[in-house]
Design a protein around this motif. Structure first.
Motif, PDB file in Angstrom:
ATOM      1  N   ALA A   1     -14.611  26.329  73.961  1.00  0.00           N
ATOM      2  CA  ALA A   1     -13.868  27.082  72.944  1.00  0.00           C
ATOM      3  C   ALA A   1     -12.505  26.459  72.690  1.00  0.00           C
ATOM      4  O   ALA A   1     -12.005  26.463  71.561  1.00  0.00           O
ATOM      5  CB  ALA A   1     -13.722  28.537  73.386  1.00  0.00           C
ATOM      6  N   ALA A   2     -11.888  25.894  73.749  1.00  0.00           N
ATOM      7  CA  ALA A   2     -10.580  25.274  73.600  1.00  0.00           C
ATOM      8  C   ALA A   2     -10.663  23.906  72.946  1.00  0.00           C
ATOM      9  O   ALA A   2      -9.779  23.519  72.167  1.00  0.00           O
ATOM     10  CB  ALA A   2      -9.910  25.152  74.970  1.00  0.00           C
TER      11      ALA A   2
ATOM     12  N   SER B   1     -18.128  25.099  69.726  1.00  0.00           N
ATOM     13  CA  SER B   1     -17.242  26.137  70.263  1.00  0.00           C
ATOM     14  C   SER B   1     -17.968  27.476  70.392  1.00  0.00           C
ATOM     15  O   SER B   1     -17.438  28.409  71.010  1.00  0.00           O
ATOM     16  CB  SER B   1     -16.014  26.306  69.367  1.00  0.00           C
TER      17      SER B   1
ATOM     18  N   ASP C   1       1.888  28.098  80.871  1.00  0.00           N
ATOM     19  CA  ASP C   1       1.548  27.886  79.468  1.00  0.00           C
ATOM     20  C   ASP C   1       1.857  26.455  79.027  1.00  0.00           C
ATOM     21  O   ASP C   1       1.316  25.974  78.026  1.00  0.00           O
ATOM     22  CB  ASP C   1       2.332  28.861  78.581  1.00  0.00           C
TER      23      ASP C   1
ATOM     24  N   GLY D   1      -7.076  21.507  73.087  1.00  0.00           N
ATOM     25  CA  GLY D   1      -6.393  22.795  73.137  1.00  0.00           C
ATOM     26  C   GLY D   1      -6.413  23.366  74.539  1.00  0.00           C
ATOM     27  O   GLY D   1      -6.852  22.711  75.492  1.00  0.00           O
ATOM     28  N   GLN D   2      -5.945  24.588  74.641  1.00  0.00           N
ATOM     29  CA  GLN D   2      -5.800  25.220  75.958  1.00  0.00           C
ATOM     30  C   GLN D   2      -6.223  26.672  75.913  1.00  0.00           C
ATOM     31  O   GLN D   2      -5.915  27.388  74.958  1.00  0.00           O
ATOM     32  CB  GLN D   2      -4.341  25.120  76.414  1.00  0.00           C
ATOM     33  N   ILE D   3      -6.927  27.108  76.932  1.00  0.00           N
ATOM     34  CA  ILE D   3      -7.251  28.524  77.131  1.00  0.00           C
ATOM     35  C   ILE D   3      -6.958  28.864  78.584  1.00  0.00           C
ATOM     36  O   ILE D   3      -7.450  28.197  79.501  1.00  0.00           O
ATOM     37  CB  ILE D   3      -8.716  28.833  76.798  1.00  0.00           C
TER      38      ILE D   3
ATOM     39  N   ALA E   1      -8.619  24.185  80.412  1.00  0.00           N
ATOM     40  CA  ALA E   1      -9.044  25.570  80.612  1.00  0.00           C
ATOM     41  C   ALA E   1      -8.730  25.942  82.043  1.00  0.00           C
ATOM     42  O   ALA E   1      -9.083  25.203  82.978  1.00  0.00           O
ATOM     43  CB  ALA E   1     -10.541  25.724  80.332  1.00  0.00           C
TER      44      ALA E   1
ATOM     45  N   ALA F   1     -14.995  28.427  78.317  1.00  0.00           N
ATOM     46  CA  ALA F   1     -13.606  28.337  77.853  1.00  0.00           C
ATOM     47  C   ALA F   1     -13.244  26.930  77.403  1.00  0.00           C
ATOM     48  O   ALA F   1     -12.550  26.753  76.389  1.00  0.00           O
ATOM     49  CB  ALA F   1     -12.663  28.793  78.966  1.00  0.00           C
TER      50      ALA F   1
ATOM     51  N   THR G   1      -7.796  18.646  76.597  1.00  0.00           N
ATOM     52  CA  THR G   1      -8.297  20.019  76.591  1.00  0.00           C
ATOM     53  C   THR G   1      -8.124  20.574  77.995  1.00  0.00           C
ATOM     54  O   THR G   1      -8.468  19.907  78.982  1.00  0.00           O
ATOM     55  CB  THR G   1      -9.784  20.070  76.196  1.00  0.00           C
TER      56      THR G   1
ATOM     57  N   LEU H   1      -7.085  32.007  81.406  1.00  0.00           N
ATOM     58  CA  LEU H   1      -7.715  33.300  81.674  1.00  0.00           C
ATOM     59  C   LEU H   1      -7.149  33.915  82.947  1.00  0.00           C
ATOM     60  O   LEU H   1      -6.709  33.182  83.850  1.00  0.00           O
ATOM     61  CB  LEU H   1      -9.237  33.121  81.814  1.00  0.00           C
TER      62      LEU H   1
END
Length: 525
Positions: free
Chosen positions: A234-235, A242, A515, A320-322, A508, A231, A506, A324
Motif C-alpha cells: 500500500a505504501a 496496492s 515519522d 512511501g511510508q506507512i 512500513a 502495508a 518504501t 502502524l
C-alpha cells in the motif's frame, strides 16, 4: 456354578454374550501354548543366535528380549534379498513441451520417471484486478460445488484417488493444484478442471466462506508479518499492486451472499479465459495429457483483450511510508526499493537471486541452530552485532513488471534509528562493490544449490512450469538459468543494487518508529 468373569473379560462378554464368552475363554489356554511366529525365519534365527551368545549384564539383571547383534552394515544370516532391476537415468534432462489450444489456453508438461504427478491450473488474475475481496473468496471457494459435482462428491473423489489438492491466491495469479499417483492423471485432471471452470457459487456456500474470510481479516491484525506485507504494498504502489490481498470488511462485509455469488460468477466468466490460463503437468507424457486436456478445456472462452485490459489495474511505483501501532511487544519493519522490470527483467531477476543469497539472514535462533547462513551479510553484520534483533532477512516481492526488494527485521527495544542506518550501510556497501570475491562465489553457489533443491519437488516443478509459461509463453531450461547465475559478476551485482537505491524508498513499520524514518533513508542515498 459358572465362575464370574474378570474385569478384563467384560468387554468380550458384552460383545459375545456370556455363553459365547465361555467357549472363547476355553480356547485361551490353547492359544497361550502357541509360540509367536516371526515375520521372517531369518530374524528368528538371528534372535536365537543372539540368545545363545548371552545377553550381557543388563539383560541378566533386568531381563528383556534378546537383541540382534548383527551390524546394520551386514545382511542378516540366511536372509534372501530380492534383486530389483535398476532404472537407467535419462540421457538428457526432461524437456518442457507446450501446446496452445485454439482458445489460447496453453498446456505445458514435463515427463518424469516418478510414480507420482502434479497438475496445476494457473490463472492470470489476482488482487491487481479488484479491491472487493474476490481473489480472497475464490481461494476460499476452491474445490466447492460445480455444475457437475457437489462439494461432498469432489471431496470423496479426491479421497478415493488418494490425491491432495490446494489453491493459492496472489496479487497477479491464482493457482489450483492436485497431486497424486501417476496412473490417476486422467481422473485428477477431470476433477481439477471441473472445479476451476464450472463453479456454481451457491449462496449458502459463499456465505460460509465469507464468514471464514472475515475471520482471516481479524487474524491479520494479530500477524505482524502479514500486516507488513500488506502495508509495504500500500505504501510502495499506486493502482493494482496496492490493492489488499486479504479482503477488507468495508468491501467484502457489505455484500450479501446472493450479490457476492453473482459477482463471483461474472468475474470468473471474464477473467478465467483462454490465454489467461495454463494447464501445467509434471510427471506425465505430453502425448497422454494433451488429448484429454483439449476435451476438458475446449469450453473455456477465448480472451477478449479489451476486457482483460479493463479488468487489470495499472500499477505505478510511488514509494512511501506507512506506520502502524504495535501488535505485540516487538517492532517490525520492511525497508524496500523498486526493482524495475520485475520478472520480465531476466538478467536483473537473476542478479536479485544472487543478492538474496548474499544478504541472507533469518532468525537469531532459526531452525537448524545458530550458524545457519552464518556467512551471509545480515547474519554476520547485523544479527551477530545486535543481540536485541530477533530476525533480519532479505525481503522481496517481485511481479511481472516491477517489484520490491529490500530487508525486513523484527526486534525488541534497542536503537531503531541505528539499526536502520546499519541496514542502509549493508545495501550501500554492496552497491559500492565492498564485498569479496569469496562472498560472491558463495552467494552464487548457494543460489544454485537452492534452485536445484527446490526442483527436487514435483509440485515446485509444476508451479515453475505454470508460472513461466503464463508469463513468458515458454519455460527456460534449468541449465540455462544456472549458467546465468554463474555468470553474475561483481559489477553486475553492484550495478543491480545501485539501480535499486536510485528509486524512492518504501518503509512500513509496526511499533515505535519515527515519522522521519522515510526521509532519513532517502537522504542516505
Amino acid at each position: 456354578a459358572a465362575k464370574s468373569p474378570g474385569r478384563e473379560n467384560f468387554l468380550a462378554m458384552a460383545t459375545l454374550g456370556y455363553g459365547s464368552m465361555r467357549a472363547a475363554l476355553g480356547k485361551v489356554a490353547l492359544l497361550q501354548q502357541c509360540r509367536r511366529t516371526f515375520a521372517s525365519d531369518a530374524i528368528a534365527n538371528a534372535q536365537a543366535a543372539a540368545k545363545s551368545s548371552g545377553g550381557g549384564l543388563f539383560e541378566s539383571l533386568l531381563g528383556g528380549a534378546p537383541r540382534i547383534t548383527v551390524p546394520l552394515t551386514q545382511a542378516l544370516p540366511e536372509l534372501e534379498v530380492a534383486t530389483v532391476a535398476g532404472v537407467s537415468a535419462p540421457a538428457a534432462p526432461a524437456k518442457t513441451e507446450v501446446t496452445t489450444m485454439s482458445n489460447g489456453l496453453k498446456i505445458a508438461t514435463e515427463a518424469t520417471h516418478s510414480t507420482t504427478a502434479s497438475i496445476g491450473l494457473y490463472v492470470e488474475c489476482g488482487s491487481v484486478n479488484e479491491r472487493s475481496g474476490l481473489t480472497h473468496m475464490l481461494d476460499k471457494l476452491a474445490f466447492t460445488t460445480t455444475a457437475n459435482r457437489s462439494t461432498f462428491r469432489i471431496t470423496r473423489e479426491i479421497e478415493g484417488l488418494g490425491a491432495t489438492v490446494g489453491s493459492g491466491a496472489g496479487r497477479e495469479q491464482i493457482i489450483y493444484a492436485i497431486d497424486g499417483v501417476r496412473t490417476t492423471v486422467p481422473e485428477m485432471m477431470e476433477v481439477l478442471v471441473d472445479s476451476v471452470v464450472n463453479p456454481v457459487f451457491h449462496p449458502w456456500e459463499v456465505k460460509e466462506k465469507q464468514r471464514a474470510a472475515m475471520k482471516d481479516i481479524k487474524e491479520l491484525r494479530e500477524n505482524p508479518q502479514a500486516l507488513l506485507e500488506e502495508a509495504v504494498h500500500a505504501a510502495g504502489f499506486a493502482g493494482g499492486l496496492s490493492n489488499p490481498l486479504v479482503a477488507q470488511p468495508q468491501t467484502l462485509g457489505t455484500l450479501s451472499a446472493d450479490e457476492l455469488s453473482e459477482t463471483l460468477r461474472n468475474y470468473v466468466k471474464y477473467a478465467y479465459t483462454g490465454s489467461n490460463m495454463v494447464l501445467a503437468v509434471s510427471g506425465a507424457a505430453h502425448s497422454e495429457v494433451v488429448p484429454l486436456a483439449e476435451q476438458l478445456l475446449a469450453g473455456v472462452p477465448k480472451t477478449d483483450p479489451e476486457v482483460t485490459k479493463k479488468l487489470r489495474q495499472e500499477s505505478t511505483y510511488t514509494g512511501g511510508q506507512i506506520l502502524l501501532p504495535p501488535v505485540d511487544d516487538m517492532n517490525h519493519m520492511v525497508m524496500a526499493f523498486e526493482f524495475e522490470g520485475g520478472y520480465k527483467n531476466l538478467k536483473g531477476s537473476t542478479v536479485m537471486q544472487v543478492l538474496l543469497s548474499m544478504l541472507g539472514g533469518g532468525g537469531s535462533f532459526s531452525a537448524g541452530g545458530p550458524g545457519k547462513g552464518m556467512h551471509s551479510r545480515l547474519y554476520a553484520n547485523i544479527l551477530n552485532n545486535y543481540n536485541w534483533v530477533a530476525n533480519c532477512s532479505y525481503f522481496s516481492s517481485i511481479y511481472n513488471e516491477t517489484g520490491l526488494v529490500g530487508v525486513s527485521t523484527s526486534f525488541a527495544g534497542g536503537d531503531s534509528k541505528g539499526l536502520v542506518d546499519a541496514l542502509c550501510g549493508e545495501l550501500e556497501a554492496i552497491a559500492n562493490g565492498k564485498f569479496t570475491d569469496e562472498e560472491l562465489e558463495r552467494a552464487k553457489s548457494a543460489s544454485i544449490s537452492q534452485v536445484l533443491y527446490n526442483l527436487e519437488s514435483k509440485a515446485i516443478i509444476c508451479e515453475d512450469i505454470g508460472r513461466q509459461v503464463l508469463l513468458y509463453g515458454k519455460r527456460f531450461p534449468v541449465t540455462e538459468y544456472l549458467a546465468d547465475l554463474q555468470k553474475v559478476s561483481k559489477k553486475d551485482l553492484a550495478d543491480g543494487v545501485k539501480a535499486l537505491l536510485k528509486s524512492k524508498p518504501t518503509f512500513a513499520g509496526i511499533g515505535g518508529f519515527s515519522d522521519s524514518t522515510l526521509s532519513t533513508i532517502a537522504k542516505r542515498f
